[in-house]
Scaffold this motif. Sequence first.
Motif, short mmCIF file in Angstrom:
data_model
loop_
_atom_site.label_atom_id
_atom_site.label_comp_id
_atom_site.label_asym_id
_atom_site.label_seq_id
_atom_site.Cartn_x
_atom_site.Cartn_y
_atom_site.Cartn_z
N LEU A 40 -14.05 4.07 -0.35
CA LEU A 40 -13.29 4.05 -1.47
C LEU A 40 -13.86 3.21 -2.77
O LEU A 40 -13.69 3.88 -3.85
CB LEU A 40 -11.96 3.39 -0.95
CG LEU A 40 -11.02 3.21 -1.92
CD1 LEU A 40 -10.29 4.55 -2.64
CD2 LEU A 40 -9.63 2.23 -1.58
N ALA A 41 -14.48 2.14 -2.23
CA ALA A 41 -15.23 1.41 -3.22
C ALA A 41 -16.37 2.40 -3.93
O ALA A 41 -16.59 2.20 -5.17
CB ALA A 41 -15.84 0.40 -2.68
N VAL A 84 -5.16 -5.38 -3.86
CA VAL A 84 -4.30 -5.83 -2.62
C VAL A 84 -5.21 -5.44 -1.23
O VAL A 84 -5.02 -6.28 -0.46
CB VAL A 84 -3.03 -5.05 -2.45
CG1 VAL A 84 -2.50 -5.32 -1.05
CG2 VAL A 84 -2.21 -6.03 -3.69
N LEU A 85 -5.97 -4.52 -1.36
CA LEU A 85 -6.62 -4.10 -0.10
C LEU A 85 -7.47 -5.01 0.68
O LEU A 85 -7.16 -5.55 1.78
CB LEU A 85 -7.69 -2.62 -0.50
CG LEU A 85 -8.46 -1.90 0.52
CD1 LEU A 85 -8.67 -0.66 -0.13
CD2 LEU A 85 -9.50 -2.68 1.27
N PRO A 86 -8.36 -5.91 0.06
CA PRO A 86 -9.04 -7.00 0.77
C PRO A 86 -7.84 -8.08 1.42
O PRO A 86 -8.29 -8.56 2.63
CB PRO A 86 -9.85 -7.67 -0.17
CG PRO A 86 -10.21 -6.67 -1.30
CD PRO A 86 -8.89 -5.89 -1.30
N ASN A 124 1.01 -1.25 -0.01
CA ASN A 124 0.11 0.16 0.09
C ASN A 124 0.82 1.31 -0.11
O ASN A 124 0.69 2.09 -0.65
CB ASN A 124 -0.92 -0.03 1.33
CG ASN A 124 -1.38 1.24 1.85
OD1 ASN A 124 -0.50 2.24 2.10
ND2 ASN A 124 -2.61 1.58 1.85
N ASN A 125 1.94 1.24 1.04
CA ASN A 125 2.66 2.51 0.91
C ASN A 125 3.66 2.69 -0.21
O ASN A 125 3.67 3.81 -0.89
CB ASN A 125 3.57 2.32 2.19
CG ASN A 125 2.79 2.93 3.54
OD1 ASN A 125 3.75 3.51 4.28
ND2 ASN A 125 1.59 2.46 3.77
N VAL A 126 4.06 1.56 -0.64
CA VAL A 126 4.85 1.78 -1.82
C VAL A 126 3.96 2.28 -3.18
O VAL A 126 4.38 3.29 -3.88
CB VAL A 126 5.57 0.34 -2.48
CG1 VAL A 126 6.01 0.50 -3.84
CG2 VAL A 126 6.66 0.10 -1.51
N LEU A 128 -17.42 -6.53 -0.80
CA LEU A 128 -17.44 -7.83 -0.35
C LEU A 128 -16.77 -8.12 0.68
O LEU A 128 -16.91 -8.84 1.97
CB LEU A 128 -17.21 -8.84 -1.34
CG LEU A 128 -18.39 -9.23 -2.42
CD1 LEU A 128 -17.81 -10.03 -3.45
CD2 LEU A 128 -19.37 -9.82 -1.94
N ALA A 129 -15.49 -7.63 0.69
CA ALA A 129 -14.53 -7.63 2.04
C ALA A 129 -15.21 -7.17 3.12
O ALA A 129 -15.15 -7.75 4.16
CB ALA A 129 -13.09 -7.46 1.66
N VAL A 130 -15.55 -6.01 2.99
CA VAL A 130 -15.93 -5.12 4.11
C VAL A 130 -17.34 -6.05 4.73
O VAL A 130 -17.15 -5.94 5.93
CB VAL A 130 -16.39 -3.80 3.64
CG1 VAL A 130 -17.20 -3.01 4.60
CG2 VAL A 130 -15.23 -2.88 3.21
N ILE A 131 -18.26 -6.24 3.99
CA ILE A 131 -19.33 -6.90 4.20
C ILE A 131 -18.92 -8.28 5.19
O ILE A 131 -19.21 -8.50 6.14
CB ILE A 131 -20.17 -7.13 3.43
CG1 ILE A 131 -20.82 -5.98 2.67
CG2 ILE A 131 -21.49 -8.19 3.93
CD1 ILE A 131 -21.71 -6.21 1.34
#
Lengths: 178, 150, 641
Positions: free
Chosen positions: C491-492, C404-406, C354-356, C462-465
Motif C-alpha cells: 500500500l505504501a 491510522v494504519l500504523p 478502517n472499516n468506517v 517505518l511501522a512495517v520495518i
Amino acid sequence: MKKSINFWYVIPLLVFIGLVAFMGLGLRHDPHEVPSPLINKSAPDFTLPQLGKSETFSPHDLLGQVWLLNVWASWCVSCRDEHPILLKFARDYSVPLIGLDYKDRPQDGEGWVTNYGNPYTKIAVDLDGRVGINYGVYGVPETYVIDKKGVIRYKQIGPITEDALKNTLLPLIKELQQ
Amino acid sequence: MKTLGTLLIALFMSVSVLAKEATPVARDPVTEARLIDLSKDMRCLVCQNESLAASDADLAKDLRDQIRQLINQGKTDKEITDYMVQRYGNFIRYKPPVDATTYALWFGPFLLLLVGIGVLISVVRKRNSQSEEAPLSAQQQQHATELLRE
Amino acid sequence: MIPELGHFSLIVALCLSLFLSFFSLAGAQRGSALWIALSRPMAILLFLTVGLSFVCLAYAFITNDFSVLYVSQHSNSQLPVQYKLSAVWGGHEGSLLLWVLLLTLWTAAVAVFSQRLPDPVVSRVLGVLALVVLGFLLFILLTSNPFDRLIPAATEGRDLNPLLQDPGLVYHPPMLYMGYVGFSVAFAFAIAALISGKLDAAWARWSRPWTLAAWIFLTLGICFGSHWAYYELGWGGWWFWDPVENASFMPWLMGTALIHSLVVTEKRGAFKRWTVLLAISAFSLSLLGTFIVRSGVLTSVHAFASDPKRGIFVLIFLAFVIGGSLTLFAWRAPKVGDGGTFKLVSRETFLLVNNVLLVVAAASVLLGTIYPMVVDAMNMGKISVGPPYFDLVFVPLMLPLLLVLPLGTASNWKRDKIWQLIKDLRWDFVIALVVGGVTPVLMGQFHLMSAVGIAVAAWIILAVIKQLWAWRKMSQIPSWFWGMQLAHFGLALFVIGVTMVKSYELERDVKMGPGDTLTVDGTTFRLVGIEQVPGPNYSAVRGTVTYANNGQLDGQLFPEKRSYFSSAMPTTEAAIHSSLSRDIYVSLGQPLGDGSWSMRVYVKPFVNWIWGGCIFMALGGILAASDKRYRIQAKREKKIA
C-alpha cells in the motif's frame, strides 16, 4: 432487544430498495441523449453562404414564421434514413425547412441534393462547424424547431422518424403557428 | 551483433548532427497548458466517456480549437467553461457545479462520513462501558493452552 | 452440432443448479444426511457441465464457426489464435458465460476444499451459491445465449475490437471475474450462517481464506486492467474513474473492509453483524457492477452493447438476491449476540476506523457513479461526474486511513495505553515528516500534496520495518503476520507511485521529423525513422526512437500506430521503457504532412510502483490466506461437529 425486528437492521434494505427504484427509472433513459440547454432560448444568429448560391442565409430572415433547422452532412450515414421523411415533409407542409450542411465539402453537399432530392427551402453551409458549436450540435442529424419570435422550442437528436414527426414535431409546429 | 548495431546508430547520430531539436506541436505552450487543464475536465459528447483532452473525435478537435481561440481572446477559465455549458449543458463538465441538483452529490460523502463517525463513537462508547468479559471458563482455558502450545 | 451441445449443456446446468439449491438447502434444514451428501458431487458436476458448454463455445471460435452469431460478431478468420480464445469473453454473452463458469468453479472449489467443515454448513453454502448460478444461467438462456445461430452463416466474422486484441484480454477479465465472483463465497457463508443462526468465530475463520482468495484475484485483476489501460490507450493514464472501473473498485473497497473486520470477528468474536453485512455488501456491489456494465444505464469506455431487456432482468435478479439477503439480515441479525468488549484505545477501535473510512469511500464512489443516472431518472437534466469529483472526495477519505494504519498494527487487542503508543511511534512520526519534507525538495519542486503523500508512505513503511524487527526473535513468524506487513508495505509503495506520478510527471507534445531530437529530464530522444510494418491482421506505422542519457545510448523504442483490416479505428501502441525509478513513454500521434509526426513523450517517475504496490498487496493476501491455523483448526472443528 425488545422486538425481533429492529429498525436499525432494516436500514440497509431500505437503502437498497431506494437504489433499485432509481435504477429502474434510469433504465428508461438513454444516457447518450444530451438535452440542449438552448431550449426556450433565442436561436443563435449567424450569416452563412447558401449552398451553390451567392446569397447568404440568416435566421432573422425568418422572424415571424415557425421553421425547422435540420443539421445534416453528406458523410452522415443516418441522414440517409432521414432523407425520405424530410422529402415527404417538404411536399406535404409549407413549413420552411432550412438545411445546415455541417462540416461538408460544398460539392459533396450539392451532389447529395442532386442525387437524393432537395427537401430544403434553403441550405446554409457551415464549413468549419462554428455555427454547429453555437447550436450545441454533437451528432448529425439534429433538428431544431424555431418559433415566430426566433426561439428554439425543441431539438430532435438523431434522425427524425415517422413516429417523431407525427407525434412530436407536427403537433408542436401546429401549436406554435397559432 | 548488438555492438555493431550500436556502432551503426552512433555513426548515424554523428552524421545527423544537423537534425534539429523537436518543436512543440502547439505554437504557444502556455495556451496549450491551459487548454489541457480545461479540456481534461470536460467531456467529449460523442465519445463513450472520454475527456475532450484525450479524445480523437472530430467534434473534440473542433471544441479544443474553439477553446484555444477563446484563450487567445483573453477569456478567463470560468468564461470558457460557461461558454461550453451554454451550448452543451452541464453534461460537458466532469466536475458538476454545486447547485440544487448536486447538493446530495457534493455533500453526501461528507454526511456519510459524519454518520460513520457517529456510529463509530456510539459503538466504542458502548463497548467501552461494558464490563470486562467474564473470566475464561475451564473449557476455554484448556482451548487457550492448546492454542499456545501450537 | 457442437454449439447445440453447448446450449444443451447449459440447460442441463440450469436443471442441476435448481436441484443443487433445493436439495442442499432443504437437506440442511431437514437434517437429511442423504440430501446433504448429494450436494458436493452435484456442485462438481455443475462445474463440469458449464465447463463443457464453455469448451463448446471456445471450439466454435477456434474453428471459425461463423454460423454462430456471437462468433461472427467477435472473431475473424485472420485473428491470431490466442485472441480467438480470449475473444470467447470479448463480448457480452461470452463474458457472462465466463462469469458463470468461474462461479461454478468457486462452487466446486468449496465442495472440494472444505472437506473438514461440518457437512450441513457446506451444504447450505453450496445451496446459496447454486441459487446465484441459477439466476445467471437463466439470464444467459433467456436474454444472452452465446450459441444463437446466424442463418445463413456469415462468410467472415466482424472481428474482435482492435483495442481488445492484446495480451491484456487474455488474463485481465478472468482475473477480475475470479475476484468479483469470488466474493459470492463469502456471501454464501454469510447467508448460510444467517439461515442457521450460527454466527460465530468459527464462521469467520471458515470464510476468511475464501474472502482473501477472492480479494487477491480482484486486486490483481484491477491491477492488470489498470496497466493495460496505461499502455494501450496511448495517453498514459492508469485510472479514469470510469463507471466500469468503479464497478470493480467498489467491491474491492468493501472486500478490503471485510477482510479487516473478519479478523476482529475471528479473533475477538466482535462485529459479527457488521461483518455479515459487509460480506453481503461486497457481493451486492459486484452484482450492482454487473448491472451497471451490462444494462447501458451509464456511458462507459468499456461498456458492452447494451440492451434494456437485459437491464430489467439483472435488476429483477438483483432485487431478489440482494433484497432477499438484506431482509434475512434485518430479520436474523438482531438475534445474534455480539461479544467482545474493548477500550477506546485498542486495535478493535482502529480497525473500526478502517472499516468506517473504507465503507464511506465505497459509498461515495457509488454515489458519484450512479448520480448522473439518478438525476436523469428524476428528469432534472443530464450531468457528468468525472475524475475531478472522485479525486476531490476520495483522497481526503483515504488520508486518515493511511495515518491510522500504523496505530492499528502497533496497538494491542482489547486495550492499549495511548501514551505508550505515542512513545513508541513518536520518532517514526518525526522521521516520516522529515522524509516527506525533504523528498519533494530533492525532486526539485515542492508540492504540498507530494510531501504529504511521501510522509504518509514513509510512516507506514517505518511501522512495517519496526514491527518485523520486533518479531525477529520469534522462532517462527506466522505467515498471517508476514502477509499483513507485506500488504501494508505494498500500500505504501502504491501511495509513493501515485504521489510521484501526479506531482512530477513530464509531458511533451512535439512535432518530430526523422533525425529530430527532444530532451526531457536529461534524456535525449531521437526519432530515427518511421516505416510501414505488416502485422498478422493489421498494418502498422512504426517509429524507431532511440534514447540516450548523458550522451550514452541506452536503447530503442518502437511506438506504433496500427490500422486493423477489419475496422476503421486505428489503435495506438505506445512504446514504454520501464525501470524502477521511472517510465519513459513514447506514443505516435498523427502525421503532420512534411514527413514529420506529432509525438507524445512522457516521463513518469515511479509509475511502476503503483502496480508493484498492488502485487505486494496481493502477495500479502496469499501469505495471510495460507496461514496454517486455517488448516489445523478446521480439522479440529470437524471433530467437534
